[in-house]
Write an enzyme that holds these catalytic residues in place. Sequence first.
Site, PDB file in Angstrom:
ATOM      1  N   CYS A 170       0.828  -1.208   0.000  1.00  0.00           N
ATOM      2  CA  CYS A 170       0.000   0.000   0.000  1.00  0.00           C
ATOM      3  C   CYS A 170       0.861   1.256   0.000  1.00  0.00           C
ATOM      4  O   CYS A 170       0.442   2.314  -0.458  1.00  0.00           O
ATOM      5  CB  CYS A 170      -0.930   0.011   1.208  1.00  0.00           C
ATOM      6  SG  CYS A 170      -2.195  -1.269   1.122  1.00  0.00           S
ATOM      7  N   CYS A 223      -0.454 -29.729   0.815  1.00  0.00           N
ATOM      8  CA  CYS A 223      -0.114 -28.472   1.514  1.00  0.00           C
ATOM      9  C   CYS A 223       0.861 -28.754   2.663  1.00  0.00           C
ATOM     10  O   CYS A 223       0.594 -29.590   3.528  1.00  0.00           O
ATOM     11  CB  CYS A 223      -1.389 -27.827   2.061  1.00  0.00           C
ATOM     12  SG  CYS A 223      -1.064 -26.355   3.066  1.00  0.00           S
TER      13      CYS A 223
HETATM   14 ZN   LIG Z   1      -3.286 -25.909   3.593  1.00  0.00          ZN
END
Ligand SMILES: [Zn+2]
Length: 270
Positions: A193, A249
């Site tokens: 930002c 993951c």
């Molecule tokens: Zn995950």
Amino acid sequence: MPAENVGEARTGSRYARQEVLGVIGRAGQEALGGSTVLVVGCGALGSTQAELLARAGVGRLILVDRDVLELSNLQRQALFDEEDVRRRRPKAVAAARRLRAVNSDIDIEDVVTDVNWANVAELFGPADLVMDGTDNIETRYLLNDAAVKAGKPWIYGGVLGIDGTVMAVRPGRGPCLRCIFPASPDTYRLPTCETVGVLNTAVAWVAALQVTEALKLLVHDKTAEFKLHVLDVWHGRTRSIAVNRDESCPCCAHRRFEFAEPGATHPASD
Ligand SMILES: [Zn+2]
């Protein structure tokens, strides 16, 4: 009427507009009153979230931020004013001070600290849910690791320019942040930002959607759906995308929490 009497006299009516809502009701309001929410970062997103949660009657709020207020914060951080900047009040302290005046029926704690691997588990301890009010991806990976490890939900929210992204992470019930945004060296070189700018209405929209996702979880709405929301406030575009867990993951599948381990470094939250 003194502030303490307002609380007593009006307890029955403070949440009247919320209790008549079908999605909340009296039971939902009671659940909110019994909830503890940790808000990590009291900048643009976090201060807006904290205000909405305090007014909605979440029973205990823990507000964490290490920074003091600066003039450039006032463009989008609606909880603060010039006096806070002049006095160089820490954001967490100024936010708690203001919100105690808004709702004296709830407990509000301010913690002036950087959130890092060493203190994240302790900060998560009392929380039923964690709000992302940070401004960098490294801290979000830290929150993600800590949340998946503790089995607690957290509400990711990012805003940049006129765009925003929101996703409720519900460990064991849906994808985590790293399922959707895998960490890579390039991840840390994203625009910010500070360089790109940010529209205050984009902040308000993202924070409002984050708090909505939080309320759905806190009132235990069994019919609620949770998706990845992508917003463009300037052009009025929203997309809500159904997302799934990544079975490979590293965080939620293999439970490797590298961002919450000793030595992990990351910049401070906004
Ligand atoms: Zn995950």
